[in-house]
Design a protein around this motif. Structure first.
Motif, mmCIF file in Angstrom:
data_model
loop_
_atom_site.group_PDB
_atom_site.id
_atom_site.type_symbol
_atom_site.label_atom_id
_atom_site.label_comp_id
_atom_site.label_asym_id
_atom_site.label_seq_id
_atom_site.Cartn_x
_atom_site.Cartn_y
_atom_site.Cartn_z
ATOM 1 N N SER A 126 13.878 15.960 33.220
ATOM 2 C CA SER A 126 12.428 16.189 33.193
ATOM 3 C C SER A 126 11.791 15.639 34.387
ATOM 4 C CB SER A 126 11.606 15.635 31.804
ATOM 5 O OG SER A 126 11.798 14.325 31.807
ATOM 6 N N PRO A 150 8.728 14.618 28.342
ATOM 7 C CA PRO A 150 8.788 16.268 28.748
ATOM 8 C C PRO A 150 7.983 16.347 29.966
ATOM 9 C CG PRO A 150 6.394 15.242 27.401
ATOM 10 C CD PRO A 150 7.617 14.192 27.538
ATOM 11 N N VAL A 169 12.915 19.567 29.829
ATOM 12 C CA VAL A 169 12.363 19.289 28.592
ATOM 13 C C VAL A 169 10.975 19.879 28.651
ATOM 14 C CG1 VAL A 169 11.846 17.612 26.960
ATOM 15 C CG2 VAL A 169 13.921 17.474 28.353
#
Length: 405
Positions: free
Chosen positions: A322, A354, A370
Motif C-alpha cells: 500500500s 489501505p 490494499v
C-alpha cells in the motif's frame, strides 16, 4: 554483528501531532489532505495539500524559538522530543556515543519564501538577519543535537524524497558498526508556501483531484509536510537501559539509477530492494507488508510495481502493498521517516493500512494494492521504499524483535 533496534517514535504531520495520530489516520484510511490556498498564487491550479493545521502548529510554537528556527526545524524538534521521551533516554545516554542524522530535501523553505517575497516587494527593506542559519538544511539536525547535548556524529542527508530513509539507514549502519550506541534519526520538510508550491505546480506532477497510487485513473501526487524521527540503539545498549524495544532494523540499502534526474528506473528500484533483503538475511516469505513509495504519478507507480514483481515474482500476490501518501501527503524529505513509522506500526499490529482513493487495477501494471480498507497480515517483517528524484533509491526492512529465528 550488532543488532539495531527502534525504541522511540515521533511524528508531526497533517494527521496531527504524534506518531499515534499518524498511525491511526493511516490505519483507518482517514485523509489529512485538505483544500489549501496560497494568497500570492492567483492562478493556483492544484487546490489540495496535506498541511498541518494552524491549531496544531500553534501548539508547537509554545516550545519553539521562532527568532532562530524555521518551520522545518520546529517540526523536527517536536518529533524528536516525542521519540526521545518514548525511548526514555536520559542525560547520561547522549554525549559522544549518540548521533543525530536528520535529513531534509530543501531545508528552510519558509524563510526562503518570506525573504525573497519581501525583497521583491520592497527591495530596500531589511531582511531577516537570521536567514542563513534558518535556511541551512542542516539546521534541524543541529537544533536536535543542541537540545540534548549530542556530541557524536551529526549529518544532514539531503537526497530529495529519500532523505529521511537514508538518514535512518545510515544511522542504523553507524550503530551496527559500533561507532555509536544510539542515534536520533529521521527527516523534516515544510515547503507549503506560495513560491514553493508554484514551482511544484510548474513541474506538472501533482493531481488537481485525488491522489490514487497504483490505481486506474491516477494522475499525480499530493504534497504534504511534517517530520518523522526515531531513536535507534544497539540491542545491547537498549537492554542495559531496560528500554522497550519496538522493532529491529534488519535491512537497509541505497542505489542510484544513474539514468535520469526525474524518470524512475524499475531496475534501480529492484536493485535497491534486492540488496536490502540480502542484507536483512530474511526470506522473501518473511515480508508480509510493503509500504510503497507510491506517489500516484503514472511513471513512478509503473516502475515501482514492475520492480516489486521482479523481486517477489508470483509471491507478490501474497504480500500486502500500500501507499499511505494519499493520507499524509508526500512530505518529500520527511516522507521516508513518516512511512517508516507507519510501516513499523503496521508490523506491530499486523495490519496493512489501505491505499485510499483506489478505483480499479490498471492493466498496464497489474498490481492491486490494499484497496481503501486496512487488511490484516501475518509475517515477521515489513519493507518500506523511498525512490527519489535524482534516481536515488532507499529501502528499509524492519522486523519484530521477538520473532522466532
Amino acid at each position: 554483528m550488532t543488532r539495531v533496534v527502534v525504541t522511540g517514535l515521533g511524528a508531526v504531520s497533517a494527521c496531527g501531532i504524534g506518531a499515534d495520530a499518524l498511525w491511526l489516520a493511516a490505519r483507518e484510511g482517514r485523509t489529512a489532505v485538505r483544500n489549501v490556498s496560497f494568497p500570492k498564487l492567483p492562478r493556483q491550479s492544484v487546490p489540495k495539500a496535506a498541511r498541518i493545521t494552524d491549531e496544531s502548529f500553534e501548539m508547537l510554537l509554545r516550545g519553539a524559538q521562532v527568532r532562530f528556527q524555521d518551520r522545518a526545524a520546529i517540526l523536527a524538534l517536536a518529533a524528536a522530543r516525542e521519540a526521545v521521551a518514548q525511548a526514555g533516554l536520559t542525560d547520561a545516554d547522549f554525549g559522544s556515543q549518540c548521533g543525530v542524522i536528520v535529513g531534509s530535501g530543501l531545508g528552510g523553505a519558509e524563510t526562503i519564501d518570506r525573504n525573497f517575497t519581501k525583497f521583491i516587494e520592497t527591495p530596500t527593506a531589511r531582511l531577516d538577519p537570521m536567514s542563513v542559519p534558518k535556511t541551512m538544511a542542516s539546521s534541524s539536525a543541529s537544533w536536535i543535537a543542541m537540545e540534548w547535548g549530542v556530541t557524536g556524529p551529526t549529518y544532514c542527508i539531503s537526497t530529495a524524497c529519500s532523505s529521511s530513509s537514508q538518514s535512518i539507514g545510515l544511522a542504523a549502519d553507524l550503530v551496527r558498526s559500533g561507532a555509536i550506541n544510539s542515534a536520533i534519526a529521521g527527516g523534516t520538510e515544510a515547503l507549503l508556501f506560495d513560491s514553493m508550491f508554484a514551482c511544484w505546480e510548474a513541474l506538472h506532477v501533482m493531481t488537481a483531484t485525488e491522489c490514487r497510487p497504483f490505481s486506474l485513473g491516477r494522475n499525480g501526487m499530493v504534497l504534504g509536510e511534517g517530520a518523522g524521527v526515531v531513536v535507534l540503539e544497539s540491542l545491547e545498549f537498549a537492554q542495559e537501559r531496560g528500554a522497550n524495544v519496538l522493532a529491529e532494523v534488519v535491512g537497509y540499502a541505497c542505489t542510484n539509477d544513474a539514468t535520469d534526474l526525474l524518470r524512475p528506473s524499475a531496475k534501480g528500484a529492484a536493485d535497491c530492494m534486492r540488496r536490502t533483503l540480502q542484507r536483512s538475511g530474511l526470506k522473501l516469505s518473511d515480508i508480509g507488508y510493503v509500504n510503497a513509495h507510491g506517489t500516484g504519478t503514472i511513471a513512478n507507480d509503473q516502475a515501482e510495481s514492475q520492480a516489486l514483481r521482479e523481486i517477489f515474482g508470483e509471491g507478490l500476490d501474497q504480500v500486502a502493498v500500500s501507499s499511505t501518501k494519499p493520507i499524509h501527503g508526500h512530505a518529500l524529505g520527511a516522507a521516508g521517516a513518516l512511512e517508516f513509522i507507519v510501516t513499523l506500526c503496521a508490523l506491530r499490529e499486523q495490519i496493512a493500512p489501505p491505499t485510499i482513493n483506489f478505483l480499479d487495477v490498471d492493466p498496464r501494471i497489474g498490481l492491486k494494492p490494499v484497496p481503501n480498507v486496512a487488511l490484516p497480515f501475518s509475517a515477521p517483517a515489513a519493507m518500506t521504499n523511498s525512490f527519489a528524484f535524482g534516481g536515488i533509491n532507499a529501502s528499509l526492512v524492519v522486523a519484530l524483535a521477538d520473532r522466532p529465528n
